[in-house]
Design an enzyme around this catalytic site. Structure first.
Site: not given
Ligand code: NAI
Length: 343
Positions: A125, A177, A212, A236
């Protein structure tokens, strides 16, 4: 008589002014002691003075250190940078707390009680993005840089772990991740595991999951989770996903907490598709106001507001269209105000 509390009020764009008015009506019925300083930002700021984050708005929050904010519009692709992101950066609002609770029993996912704690200042971001021109295509290549720091990760993870302990949560799950973005999200995972071993072991169960798989597990069996703590972009996305488990974006509030200020808002955006129609669900912003009351050490008022919302939904059966009802914003608000005054 409670001491008055100065606070900045930003009605925002799209449905913002409608849901802010509804929320103020509920807070007035509670006799909440906020003294509002009304300011503008987002598209409203651009239209009024050519600035999506005017200096007067920043000055106001600098003074009050407390704000209730409607959604602010951000153009996709080009245009000005998000005022939301700039506000978070300006006031170092590093923790984004997004609880999702079932308020209407009997739905597809009953008895949900989850909290997403999202890192709010770092990751992808930060806006370090650019295009590379090849031949006559100025947008031939797009590049983005993400930055996560150990200090920033630790500060947010510590906030999440403290929140879990203070609110009696049983389990915290770090979402990452690190199998692919080994450094960018690996640093977050590594810092969380180290902090838990050093300071929090035995106070709650710590689990880790890849983003995921987390998305799939949340849909199959959300009850296996309690607190989810993660980096900016994943947080988010996950907070919208968990909003979907409890009836949609109209039901989930958010708090942006930092060293210098706290800003409360709904998770959803300005909903331009329904703006001005009087049909927006004001509950998410009202629940954000309840979080603001808790933050200001007024838990009795926060409880009355939450109870009033629940009674209006479940005893009076008054619901906006997004929840399958037929009522508009005003009808819901009037019923809630009666509940608060007579409850
Ligand atoms: P959105 O959250 O505004 O709307 C998504 C869908 O949910 C729309 O169909 C909308 O009608 C519905 N919805 C949202 N809130 C609702 C409510 N209270 N009651 C009933 N239905 C509701 O997301 P979208 O359309 O992607 O974004 C619109 C604008 O909002 C963009 O400019 C975006 O940048 C901005 N935005 C601002 C945020 C903030 O200020 N914190 C957060 C998210 C988006």
């Amino acid at each position: 008589m409670l001491n008055s509390i100065p606070a900045t009020l930003i009605p925002g764009d799209g449905i913002g002014p409608e849901i802010i008015d509804a929320t103020l009506a509920a807070l007035d019925a509670l006799q909440a002691p906020f003294v509002w300083d009304r300011q503008i930002a987002g598209l409203g700021g651009v239209e009024a003075c050519g600035d999506p984050l005017p200096a007067a708005t920043l000055d106001s929050i600098r003074r009050t250190r407390l704000a209730l904010k409607g959604p602010l519009e951000t153009p996709s692709g080009g245009g000005y940078r998000s005022s939301n992101v700039r506000l978070r950066e300006e006031f170092k609002l590093y923790a984004n707390l997004r609880p999702a609770r079932t308020l209407i029993p009997g739905g597809r996912f009953d008895k949900i009680d989850l909290v997403v704690v999202r890192e709010n200042l770092e990751g992808l971001y930060i806006g370090h993005e650019h295009y590379v021109q090849i031949d006559d295509d100025p947008h031939a290549v797009a590049m983005a840089t993400g930055i996560n720091t150990r200090a920033g990760s630790r500060r947010l993870l510590e906030y999440a772990f403290e929140h879990a302990v203070n609110t009696g949560r049983k389990k915290v799950t770090i979402v990452h991740k690190a199998n692919i973005m080994k450094a960018l999200t690996g640093i977050f995972l590594e810092t969380g595991l180290e902090l838990y071993e050093r300071k929090y072991k035995g106070k709650f169960i710590l689990d880790t999951v890849i983003i995921d798989a987390c998305a799939m597990k949340l849909v199959l069996n959300p009850w296996q989770f309690d607190v989810l703590v993660t980096t900016n972009l994943f947080g988010d996305i996950l907070s919208d996903l968990v909003a979907g488990l409890v009836g949609g974006l109209g039901m989930t509030p958010g708090a942006n907490i930092g060293a210098d200020a706290a800003i409360f808002e709904a998770v959803h955006g300005s909903a331009p598709d329904i703006a001005g129609k009087g049909i927006a669900n004001p509950i998410a912003l009202m629940l954000a106001a309840a979080m603001m009351l808790d933050h200001c050490k007024l838990p009795d008022l926060a409880t009355r507001l939450r109870q009033g919302i629940s009674d209006t939904l479940n005893l009076d059966n008054i619901r906006t269209g997004d929840l399958g009802g037929k009522s508009g914003t005003a009808e819901f608000t009037q019923a809630l105000v009666s509940r608060i005054k007579n409850g």
